[in-house]
Scaffold this motif. Structure first.
Motif, PDB file in Angstrom:
ATOM      1  N   ALA A  63     -37.528  24.247  33.260  1.00 45.61           N
ATOM      2  CA  ALA A  63     -38.272  25.416  32.789  1.00 45.61           C
ATOM      3  C   ALA A  63     -39.182  25.001  31.638  1.00 45.61           C
ATOM      4  O   ALA A  63     -38.861  24.084  30.886  1.00 45.61           O
ATOM      5  N   PRO A  64     -40.315  25.686  31.505  1.00 43.61           N
ATOM      6  CA  PRO A  64     -41.229  25.368  30.406  1.00 43.61           C
ATOM      7  C   PRO A  64     -40.765  25.987  29.090  1.00 43.61           C
ATOM      8  O   PRO A  64     -40.036  26.978  29.082  1.00 43.61           O
ATOM      9  N   ALA A  65     -41.204  25.387  27.992  1.00 40.35           N
ATOM     10  CA  ALA A  65     -40.989  25.979  26.667  1.00 40.35           C
ATOM     11  C   ALA A  65     -41.775  27.287  26.597  1.00 40.35           C
ATOM     12  O   ALA A  65     -42.774  27.463  27.294  1.00 40.35           O
ATOM     13  N   PHE A  66     -41.298  28.226  25.779  1.00 43.82           N
ATOM     14  CA  PHE A  66     -41.966  29.522  25.649  1.00 43.82           C
ATOM     15  C   PHE A  66     -41.621  30.115  24.294  1.00 43.82           C
ATOM     16  O   PHE A  66     -40.865  29.522  23.523  1.00 43.82           O
ATOM     17  N   GLU A  67     -42.180  31.281  24.003  1.00 41.75           N
ATOM     18  CA  GLU A  67     -41.892  31.942  22.735  1.00 41.75           C
ATOM     19  C   GLU A  67     -41.519  33.398  22.982  1.00 41.75           C
ATOM     20  O   GLU A  67     -42.115  34.070  23.814  1.00 41.75           O
ATOM     21  N   LEU A  68     -40.523  33.853  22.257  1.00 41.12           N
ATOM     22  CA  LEU A  68     -40.094  35.248  22.274  1.00 41.12           C
ATOM     23  C   LEU A  68     -40.481  35.883  20.944  1.00 41.12           C
ATOM     24  O   LEU A  68     -40.710  35.184  19.963  1.00 41.12           O
ATOM     25  N   LEU A  69     -40.503  37.203  20.924  1.00 42.92           N
ATOM     26  CA  LEU A  69     -40.637  37.943  19.681  1.00 42.92           C
ATOM     27  C   LEU A  69     -39.345  38.719  19.485  1.00 42.92           C
ATOM     28  O   LEU A  69     -38.947  39.502  20.353  1.00 42.92           O
ATOM     29  N   VAL A  70     -38.653  38.467  18.383  1.00 41.99           N
ATOM     30  CA  VAL A  70     -37.442  39.217  18.062  1.00 41.99           C
ATOM     31  C   VAL A  70     -37.895  40.520  17.421  1.00 41.99           C
ATOM     32  O   VAL A  70     -38.565  40.519  16.385  1.00 41.99           O
ATOM     33  N   ALA A  71     -37.578  41.630  18.088  1.00 43.54           N
ATOM     34  CA  ALA A  71     -38.077  42.929  17.633  1.00 43.54           C
ATOM     35  C   ALA A  71     -37.169  44.046  18.100  1.00 43.54           C
ATOM     36  O   ALA A  71     -36.645  44.014  19.211  1.00 43.54           O
ATOM     37  N   GLY A  72     -36.989  45.039  17.232  1.00 47.39           N
ATOM     38  CA  GLY A  72     -36.247  46.241  17.580  1.00 47.39           C
ATOM     39  C   GLY A  72     -34.754  46.109  17.375  1.00 47.39           C
ATOM     40  O   GLY A  72     -34.171  45.052  17.593  1.00 47.39           O
ATOM     41  N   LEU A  73     -34.153  47.196  16.899  1.00 45.78           N
ATOM     42  CA  LEU A  73     -32.696  47.273  16.754  1.00 45.78           C
ATOM     43  C   LEU A  73     -32.159  48.223  17.809  1.00 45.78           C
ATOM     44  O   LEU A  73     -32.771  49.252  18.090  1.00 45.78           O
ATOM     45  N   PRO A  82     -21.060  52.894  17.399  1.00 45.94           N
ATOM     46  CA  PRO A  82     -21.478  51.689  18.127  1.00 45.94           C
ATOM     47  C   PRO A  82     -20.337  50.700  18.361  1.00 45.94           C
ATOM     48  O   PRO A  82     -19.373  50.668  17.608  1.00 45.94           O
ATOM     49  N   ARG A  83     -20.490  49.918  19.413  1.00 42.81           N
ATOM     50  CA  ARG A  83     -19.600  48.773  19.632  1.00 42.81           C
ATOM     51  C   ARG A  83     -20.257  47.514  19.056  1.00 42.81           C
ATOM     52  O   ARG A  83     -19.582  46.645  18.532  1.00 42.81           O
ATOM     53  N   ASN A  84     -21.587  47.442  19.196  1.00 43.45           N
ATOM     54  CA  ASN A  84     -22.372  46.316  18.674  1.00 43.45           C
ATOM     55  C   ASN A  84     -23.725  46.829  18.207  1.00 43.45           C
ATOM     56  O   ASN A  84     -24.271  47.759  18.793  1.00 43.45           O
ATOM     57  N   LEU A  85     -24.260  46.182  17.185  1.00 44.23           N
ATOM     58  CA  LEU A  85     -25.636  46.388  16.731  1.00 44.23           C
ATOM     59  C   LEU A  85     -26.359  45.092  17.032  1.00 44.23           C
ATOM     60  O   LEU A  85     -25.850  44.010  16.708  1.00 44.23           O
ATOM     61  N   TRP A  86     -27.532  45.193  17.676  1.00 43.76           N
ATOM     62  CA  TRP A  86     -28.227  43.973  18.074  1.00 43.76           C
ATOM     63  C   TRP A  86     -29.738  44.111  17.993  1.00 43.76           C
ATOM     64  O   TRP A  86     -30.274  45.203  18.017  1.00 43.76           O
ATOM     65  N   ALA A  87     -30.387  42.942  17.883  1.00 47.24           N
ATOM     66  CA  ALA A  87     -31.843  42.860  17.904  1.00 47.24           C
ATOM     67  C   ALA A  87     -32.273  42.439  19.299  1.00 47.24           C
ATOM     68  O   ALA A  87     -31.636  41.592  19.929  1.00 47.24           O
ATOM     69  N   GLY A  88     -33.366  43.043  19.757  1.00 49.50           N
ATOM     70  CA  GLY A  88     -33.893  42.705  21.074  1.00 49.50           C
ATOM     71  C   GLY A  88     -34.953  41.637  20.995  1.00 49.50           C
ATOM     72  O   GLY A  88     -35.321  41.167  19.915  1.00 49.50           O
ATOM     73  N   VAL A  89     -35.438  41.246  22.166  1.00 48.49           N
ATOM     74  CA  VAL A  89     -36.528  40.288  22.253  1.00 48.49           C
ATOM     75  C   VAL A  89     -37.569  40.829  23.227  1.00 48.49           C
ATOM     76  O   VAL A  89     -37.240  41.543  24.170  1.00 48.49           O
ATOM     77  N   SER A  90     -38.825  40.500  22.965  1.00 47.43           N
ATOM     78  CA  SER A  90     -39.878  40.877  23.907  1.00 47.43           C
ATOM     79  C   SER A  90     -40.571  39.612  24.376  1.00 47.43           C
ATOM     80  O   SER A  90     -40.416  38.547  23.775  1.00 47.43           O
ATOM     81  N   GLY A  91     -41.324  39.733  25.442  1.00 44.54           N
ATOM     82  CA  GLY A  91     -41.930  38.561  26.051  1.00 44.54           C
ATOM     83  C   GLY A  91     -40.881  37.761  26.780  1.00 44.54           C
ATOM     84  O   GLY A  91     -40.881  36.536  26.762  1.00 44.54           O
ATOM     85  N   ASP A  92     -39.943  38.490  27.427  1.00 45.64           N
ATOM     86  CA  ASP A  92     -38.750  37.818  27.941  1.00 45.64           C
ATOM     87  C   ASP A  92     -38.778  37.459  29.423  1.00 45.64           C
ATOM     88  O   ASP A  92     -37.760  37.097  29.980  1.00 45.64           O
ATOM     89  N   GLU A  93     -39.946  37.495  30.093  1.00 42.85           N
ATOM     90  CA  GLU A  93     -39.986  37.097  31.503  1.00 42.85           C
ATOM     91  C   GLU A  93     -39.587  35.627  31.657  1.00 42.85           C
ATOM     92  O   GLU A  93     -38.792  35.271  32.526  1.00 42.85           O
ATOM     93  N   PRO A 148     -41.248  35.542  15.351  1.00 44.43           N
ATOM     94  CA  PRO A 148     -41.307  34.766  16.585  1.00 44.43           C
ATOM     95  C   PRO A 148     -40.095  33.842  16.718  1.00 44.43           C
ATOM     96  O   PRO A 148     -39.504  33.428  15.719  1.00 44.43           O
ATOM     97  N   MET A 149     -39.761  33.552  17.964  1.00 40.20           N
ATOM     98  CA  MET A 149     -38.633  32.671  18.263  1.00 40.20           C
ATOM     99  C   MET A 149     -39.094  31.651  19.311  1.00 40.20           C
ATOM    100  O   MET A 149     -39.018  31.917  20.508  1.00 40.20           O
ATOM    101  N   PRO A 150     -39.603  30.506  18.865  1.00 39.65           N
ATOM    102  CA  PRO A 150     -39.991  29.469  19.816  1.00 39.65           C
ATOM    103  C   PRO A 150     -38.747  28.966  20.559  1.00 39.65           C
ATOM    104  O   PRO A 150     -37.697  28.755  19.959  1.00 39.65           O
ATOM    105  N   VAL A 151     -38.871  28.800  21.864  1.00 39.61           N
ATOM    106  CA  VAL A 151     -37.749  28.328  22.681  1.00 39.61           C
ATOM    107  C   VAL A 151     -38.182  27.014  23.324  1.00 39.61           C
ATOM    108  O   VAL A 151     -38.963  27.004  24.274  1.00 39.61           O
ATOM    109  N   THR A 152     -37.697  25.917  22.758  1.00 39.52           N
ATOM    110  CA  THR A 152     -38.039  24.589  23.256  1.00 39.52           C
ATOM    111  C   THR A 152     -36.831  23.872  23.847  1.00 39.52           C
ATOM    112  O   THR A 152     -36.969  22.770  24.375  1.00 39.52           O
ATOM    113  N   GLU A 153     -35.662  24.505  23.725  1.00 30.67           N
ATOM    114  CA  GLU A 153     -34.423  23.950  24.266  1.00 30.67           C
ATOM    115  C   GLU A 153     -33.386  25.056  24.370  1.00 30.67           C
ATOM    116  O   GLU A 153     -33.532  26.117  23.775  1.00 30.67           O
ATOM    117  N   PHE A 154     -32.339  24.795  25.149  1.00 32.96           N
ATOM    118  CA  PHE A 154     -31.156  25.641  25.122  1.00 32.96           C
ATOM    119  C   PHE A 154     -29.959  24.742  24.848  1.00 32.96           C
ATOM    120  O   PHE A 154     -30.068  23.511  24.929  1.00 32.96           O
TER     121      PHE A 154
END
Length: 188
Positions: A63-73, A82-93, A148-154
């Motif tokens: 898979a190619p490297a990509f970037e997400l945006l961490v946004a929204g609660l 609540p059971r959990n509070l979390w932040a979402g990500v956009s640009g997640d295709e 922003p959350m650059p994703v260059t590895e997992f």
């Protein structure tokens, strides 16, 4: 026997903004800096001998490297209980493609990778039996952009129970194809 999962690391700049949300909410068990991550596939307890097979399966992801945006609660459960509070990500295709490819590789190698229905998120707090409301936090920060959350590895992580919550240790890193250019897009 190790307890393992595949995930993405969160950049320090985003961690700092997420940690700043912590406050006195009844029943909240806030995640610490080292616990903030985005899970791609949870495998649970596996035999030590299975770890090389997990790594071999993950190495097959292309898979190619990509970037997400961490946004929204958001919450799992109602904001008042609540059971959990979390932040979402956009640009997640690209993220969904990565997760599906990893799940497919793991399945082909004979591993179950958690439940279906991938909901990408970064857990900020978990709640005990009598949780307090996070509605004020959602009202104030629900649409906030955390960065922003650059994703260059997992990463394959081991999760070890600790006194102040689980400790996550990287077992193996799996680079994605190509670097990101300065605009956050994949460099062809």
């Amino acid at each position: 026997m190790p307890r393992v999962f595949f995930g993405l690391e969160v950049p320090d700049t985003v961690k700092k903004r997420l940690l700043a949300l912590q406050g006195p909410v009844k029943g909240a068990k806030w995640q610490n800096r080292n616990q903030l991550h985005l899970t791609l596939a949870f495998l649970g307890t596996v035999n030590e001998e299975s770890v090389p097979d997990l790594c071999q399966a993950a190495a097959g992801v292309e898979a190619p490297a990509f970037e997400l945006l961490v946004a929204g609660l958001h919450t799992f459960g109602q904001a008042e209980r609540p059971r959990n509070l979390w932040a979402g990500v956009s640009g997640d295709e690209a993220l969904r493609d990565l997760q599906q490819q990893l799940a497919s590789q793991l399945a082909e190698a004979g591993f179950e990778s958690g439940h279906s229905g991938f909901q990408p998120h970064i857990t900020i707090a978990r709640f005990r039996k009598q949780p307090g409301s996070v509605a004020p936090l959602l009202d104030e920060h629900g649409d906030e952009r955390f960065g922003p959350m650059p994703v260059t590895e997992f990463v394959l992580f081991e999760s070890t129970p600790g006194h102040s919550g689980s400790v996550y240790t990287a077992i193996e890193r799996f680079p994605l194809a190509g670097p990101l250019d300065e605009t956050g897009t994949h460099d062809q």
